[in-house]
Design an enzyme around this catalytic site. Structure first.
Site, mmCIF file in Angstrom:
data_model
loop_
_atom_site.group_PDB
_atom_site.id
_atom_site.type_symbol
_atom_site.label_atom_id
_atom_site.label_comp_id
_atom_site.label_asym_id
_atom_site.label_seq_id
_atom_site.Cartn_x
_atom_site.Cartn_y
_atom_site.Cartn_z
ATOM 1 N N TYR A 126 -46.180 26.174 9.485
ATOM 2 C CA TYR A 126 -44.860 25.975 10.101
ATOM 3 C C TYR A 126 -44.457 24.507 10.002
ATOM 4 O O TYR A 126 -43.302 24.177 9.739
ATOM 5 C CB TYR A 126 -44.891 26.402 11.576
ATOM 6 N N PHE B 203 -14.878 22.915 -3.308
ATOM 7 C CA PHE B 203 -15.586 24.172 -3.533
ATOM 8 C C PHE B 203 -15.321 25.015 -2.288
ATOM 9 O O PHE B 203 -15.097 24.470 -1.211
ATOM 10 C CB PHE B 203 -17.085 23.925 -3.747
ATOM 11 N N THR B 204 -15.317 26.341 -2.431
ATOM 12 C CA THR B 204 -14.885 27.211 -1.318
ATOM 13 C C THR B 204 -15.614 26.895 -0.005
ATOM 14 O O THR B 204 -14.973 26.683 1.027
ATOM 15 C CB THR B 204 -15.133 28.691 -1.671
ATOM 16 N N ASP C 293 -22.171 16.276 -4.814
ATOM 17 C CA ASP C 293 -22.631 17.664 -4.783
ATOM 18 C C ASP C 293 -23.353 17.895 -6.109
ATOM 19 O O ASP C 293 -22.726 17.979 -7.168
ATOM 20 C CB ASP C 293 -21.438 18.615 -4.628
ATOM 21 N N LYS D 240 -28.585 26.988 -8.350
ATOM 22 C CA LYS D 240 -27.912 26.736 -9.627
ATOM 23 C C LYS D 240 -28.861 26.030 -10.602
ATOM 24 O O LYS D 240 -29.739 26.678 -11.136
ATOM 25 C CB LYS D 240 -26.638 25.911 -9.388
ATOM 26 N N ARG E 288 -11.303 33.668 -9.603
ATOM 27 C CA ARG E 288 -11.198 32.324 -9.030
ATOM 28 C C ARG E 288 -9.732 31.940 -9.095
ATOM 29 O O ARG E 288 -9.280 31.257 -10.001
ATOM 30 C CB ARG E 288 -12.080 31.324 -9.784
ATOM 31 N N PHE F 218 -12.143 36.521 -0.173
ATOM 32 C CA PHE F 218 -12.521 37.046 -1.487
ATOM 33 C C PHE F 218 -13.865 37.750 -1.477
ATOM 34 O O PHE F 218 -14.129 38.590 -2.330
ATOM 35 C CB PHE F 218 -12.524 35.917 -2.540
HETATM 36 C C1 LIG Z 1 -22.895 27.179 -5.007
HETATM 37 C C2 LIG Z 1 -22.322 25.918 -4.631
HETATM 38 C C3 LIG Z 1 -22.293 25.492 -3.294
HETATM 39 C C4 LIG Z 1 -22.777 26.365 -2.147
HETATM 40 O O1 LIG Z 1 -24.130 26.647 -2.262
HETATM 41 P P1 LIG Z 1 -24.790 27.990 -1.675
HETATM 42 O O2 LIG Z 1 -26.242 27.822 -1.970
HETATM 43 O O3 LIG Z 1 -24.178 29.139 -2.374
HETATM 44 O O4 LIG Z 1 -24.514 28.010 -0.218
HETATM 45 C C5 LIG Z 1 -21.760 24.245 -3.025
HETATM 46 N N1 LIG Z 1 -21.258 23.475 -4.009
HETATM 47 C C6 LIG Z 1 -21.256 23.859 -5.301
HETATM 48 C C7 LIG Z 1 -20.698 22.966 -6.348
HETATM 49 C C8 LIG Z 1 -21.779 25.084 -5.663
HETATM 50 O O5 LIG Z 1 -21.748 25.462 -6.944
#
Ligand SMILES: *Cc1c(COP(=O)(O)O)cnc(C)c1O
Length: 481
Positions: free
Chosen positions: A79, A131-132, A222, A265, A388, A454
């Site tokens: 943990y 980003f969303t 990011d 990613k 998108r 979405f």
């Molecule tokens: C996917 C993504 C996020 C969010 O990440 P999650 O792991 O899906 O929560 C944030 N910024 C960018 C550029 C992304 O591609």
């Protein structure tokens, strides 16, 4: 990697071999129609048993390496104080150059914590593009997202190699207008997701850094798709052709105060992390971590994922891995362009995109052309893509649709999952659809969640065009495809 064939043609070639596979099936047209109807013409709501090639996203769908899987077997499930965390810390130091790092359960969890720490009510966050999940979190903290991209960023057909660049003049204007104190931080998104996976240049990042530093504004990157952005810098920016991906990533990181990423990613795993060179930010993060994520040495991730993340971070700067998806996407985009499909150019780093307003010029934005195109592509192929466009925007306070800057149908290319023949199939069906586009109509909501609609919203076709398209498809290909 790309190889040149003896006839002079260049093709993307896999620098890996397949050792574990997942069987797929091609559900025939009537099954696809039924599934699409049940899913409310929202590709998010399809079940995988009803689809063939899954290009919804590159998030968490990438192939993991043998070394990543092997590392998971030796993870330390303690943990607190687990060794897996320290391996990730070492990888973050070596690959990204940061001393401090906290794991989080996903990229958006990082955004949530950053919103808590940096974004004050009335604060503004300038960025190359939103980003969303980023926008949702920063706005929930009562901050304002300011997108200050360059003019041609949203031009879908372009030769600009760095459409993800931030407009430096506009950045200076934001500081002059709001005052540096109200600028929470400046955010640069690598391989800018929503404008088609487009990179920023190191020159631009350097310019952002100079202005930010002068005004005491933190620079946050990011880094979810950092390896592809670094690959594009190597391929496209003057002076970087002889630098390694690892060197370029480190140079990018030298301009950041703090970075965060979704592990789903570039690093081909799950989870996420925040890393920084400043102890004061680290201390603030650690204070919130147990409330939202977990103890510092696991932060909401499983120890297996932390191990695989440590390996994934090191692997993503391998040139064969950083280029794996980008080179296949370049092939994909070039094939589309050759067939007159209005693809977003130059090729980006996570998907092939089509400009749905050009593909379906007869559908007004209020009837969601990108959503209609994603649904139509599924009917014509079993390929699941993602809208998108306006569906991905939530309504304003008055309840009106916020029309998206661009309407894109995004066909993600998960890393090391699909091959050239899959891409050729997708392009062929897109071409068929282009020739039958008059059959495709608009969509309207019948179930609409208030935030991030979405994901789970449901729509219906205006004028029952789904079955007409299915009939035309069956007439050309028969009932079995
Ligand atoms: C996917 C993504 C996020 C969010 O990440 P999650 O792991 O899906 O929560 C944030 N910024 C960018 C550029 C992304 O591609």
């Amino acid at each position: 990697m790309k190889v040149k064939l003896s006839n002079g043609r260049s093709i993307p070639i896999e620098m890996h071999k397949v050792r574990i596979v997942q069987k797929t099936t091609l559900p025939p047209i009537r099954q696809r129609l039924r599934a699409m109807e049940e899913a409310g013409y929202n590709t998010f709501l399809l079940r995988t048993r009803d689809l063939f090639i899954d290009m919804l996203t590159d998030s968490g769908t990438n192939a993991m390496s043998d070394n990543q899987l092997a590392s998971m077997m030796v993870s330390d499930d303690a943990y607190a104080g687990g060794e897996s965390y320290y391996k990730m810390l070492d990888a973050v130091k070596d690959v990204l150059g940061f001393e401090y790092c906290v794991p989080v359960h996903q990229g958006r969890a990082a955004e949530h914590l950053l919103a808590k720490i940096f974004v004050k009510p009335g604060g503004v966050v300038p960025m190359n593009y939103h980003f969303t999940t980023t926008k949702a979190h920063f706005e929930m903290a009562l901050g304002k997202v300011l997108e200050i991209y360059r003019e041609d960023a949203l031009q879908t057909e372009s030769t600009n190699p760095f459409k993800g660049n931030l407009d430096l003049d506009k950045f200076q204007k934001v500081i002059d207008e709001y005052g540096a104190d109200r600028v929470s931080f400046v955010r640069m998104e690598a391989t800018t997701n929503l404008i088609g996976g487009q990179p920023f240049s190191l020159e631009n990042l350097c310019g952002v850094r100079k202005i930010a530093e002068k005004h005491g504004i933190p620079v946050i990157i990011d880094c979810s798709l950092i390896s592809e952005n670094a690959y594009f810098i190597q391929q496209r920016e003057a002076g970087y052709a002889d630098k390694t991906i690892a060197e370029i990533v480190l140079e990018m990181m030298s301009h950041a105060d703090l970075i965060y990423l979704s592990g789903r990613k570039s690093t081909c795993v799950r989870g996420g992390l925040i890393a920084t060179k400043h102890k004061k930010y680290f201390d603030q993060l650690v204070a919130w971590l147990p409330v939202y994520e977990g103890f510092i040495t696991y932060g909401g991730m499983s120890s297996k994922e932390i191990e695989a993340m440590a390996v994934g971070l090191r692997e993503m700067v391998d040139p064969d891995i950083a280029s794996s998806s980008a080179d296949l996407i370049e092939y994909f985009v070039n094939q589309m362009v050759q067939r007159g499909i209005p693809a977003v150019t130059p090729p980006g780093g996570l998907a092939g995109h089509v400009d749905a307003m050009k593909f379906l010029p007869h559908i007004p934005q209020s009837q969601y052309p990108a959503g209609a195109m994603a649904a139509a592509l599924f009917l014509a192929s079993g390929v699941r893509s993602m809208e998108r466009g306006t569906i991905s925007m939530d309504r304003d306070e008055q309840g009106n649709d916020v029309l998206s800057d661009v309407e894109l149908c995004r066909m993600a290319v998960p890393r090391r999952v699909y091959s050239m023949s899959h891409i050729d199939y997708v392009v062929d069906r897109l071409e068929w659809l282009l020739h039958h586009r008059d059959l495709v109509g608009g969509l309207e909501f019948y179930h609409e969640p208030p935030v991030l609609r979405f994901f789970t919203g449901k729509l219906k076709t205006l004028d029952n065009w789904g079955s007409r398209l299915a009939d035309a498809f069956a007439a050309d290909f028969g009932e079995n495809y």
